[in-house]
Write a protein that holds these residues in place. Sequence first.
Motif, short mmCIF file in Angstrom:
data_model
loop_
_atom_site.label_atom_id
_atom_site.label_comp_id
_atom_site.label_asym_id
_atom_site.label_seq_id
_atom_site.Cartn_x
_atom_site.Cartn_y
_atom_site.Cartn_z
N ALA A 1 32.91 -8.45 -23.08
CA ALA A 1 32.13 -7.21 -23.18
C ALA A 1 31.77 -6.72 -21.79
N THR A 2 31.89 -5.42 -21.59
CA THR A 2 31.53 -4.83 -20.30
C THR A 2 30.91 -3.45 -20.49
N PRO A 3 29.73 -3.22 -19.92
CA PRO A 3 29.08 -1.92 -20.06
C PRO A 3 29.76 -0.88 -19.17
N THR B 1 30.35 8.81 -15.86
CA THR B 1 29.14 8.85 -15.03
C THR B 1 29.41 9.26 -13.59
N GLY B 2 30.64 9.05 -13.13
CA GLY B 2 30.96 9.33 -11.74
C GLY B 2 30.37 8.30 -10.79
N ARG B 3 29.81 7.24 -11.34
CA ARG B 3 29.16 6.21 -10.51
C ARG B 3 29.87 4.87 -10.70
N ASP B 4 29.36 3.88 -10.00
CA ASP B 4 29.85 2.51 -10.14
C ASP B 4 28.63 1.60 -10.30
N ASP B 5 27.99 1.69 -11.46
CA ASP B 5 26.74 0.96 -11.71
C ASP B 5 26.95 -0.43 -12.28
N TYR B 6 28.08 -0.67 -12.93
CA TYR B 6 28.26 -1.91 -13.66
C TYR B 6 29.40 -2.72 -13.08
N MET C 1 24.99 -1.45 -27.31
CA MET C 1 24.24 -2.71 -27.17
C MET C 1 22.98 -2.36 -26.38
N GLY C 2 21.87 -2.27 -27.10
CA GLY C 2 20.63 -1.84 -26.45
C GLY C 2 20.76 -0.41 -25.99
N GLU C 3 20.58 -0.18 -24.73
CA GLU C 3 20.67 1.18 -24.19
C GLU C 3 22.02 1.47 -23.54
N TYR C 4 22.99 0.56 -23.71
CA TYR C 4 24.27 0.69 -23.03
C TYR C 4 25.43 0.90 -24.00
N LEU C 5 26.42 1.64 -23.52
CA LEU C 5 27.72 1.73 -24.18
C LEU C 5 28.56 0.62 -23.58
N GLN D 1 33.30 -4.18 -11.70
CA GLN D 1 32.90 -4.13 -13.10
C GLN D 1 32.40 -5.50 -13.51
N MET D 2 31.20 -5.54 -14.06
CA MET D 2 30.61 -6.77 -14.55
C MET D 2 31.08 -7.00 -15.98
#
Length: 135
Positions: free
Chosen positions: A61-63, A130-135, A91-95, A42-43
């Motif tokens: 903050a973390t998306p 999302t079921g993913r690990d994008d952030y 924030m922009g296009e992110y939760l 997690q970023m």
Amino acid sequence: MATWRELVTFIRQSYRVIRDEPEELRIRLRFRKDPEDEERTQMVVIAREVLDKREEWVQIATPFARVDECDLHSVLAEIGHTTVVGGAVVMGEYLVLRHSLPLKNLDINEFTDPLELVTGSAELLEEQITGRDDY
């Protein structure tokens, strides 16, 4: 710890910094539920904020999802039932799950505990939504 500089020094010594700017650090935290599970990351953005041009605060903050990929009502209901620290924002296009703390007289556990709670909650939300690990 009472200044941004002191907090930055602590973060650089304690976490994997992936981006280092004067008013913002980005770190990557790693998560694994069980030893046999695949590692997730997690970023986290840690930023200096100044309230009313006089009080220093730190924002964590973390998306965890893109706004267009989820049902906001469901996400907010889940956060309301399960999250102790932080709140959801767009924030922009992110939760993003975020939390802010005053730097004045900040003890280290007053930073690390919310950091871990916000980041861990965002990681669980990301996996669930999302079921993913994008952030």
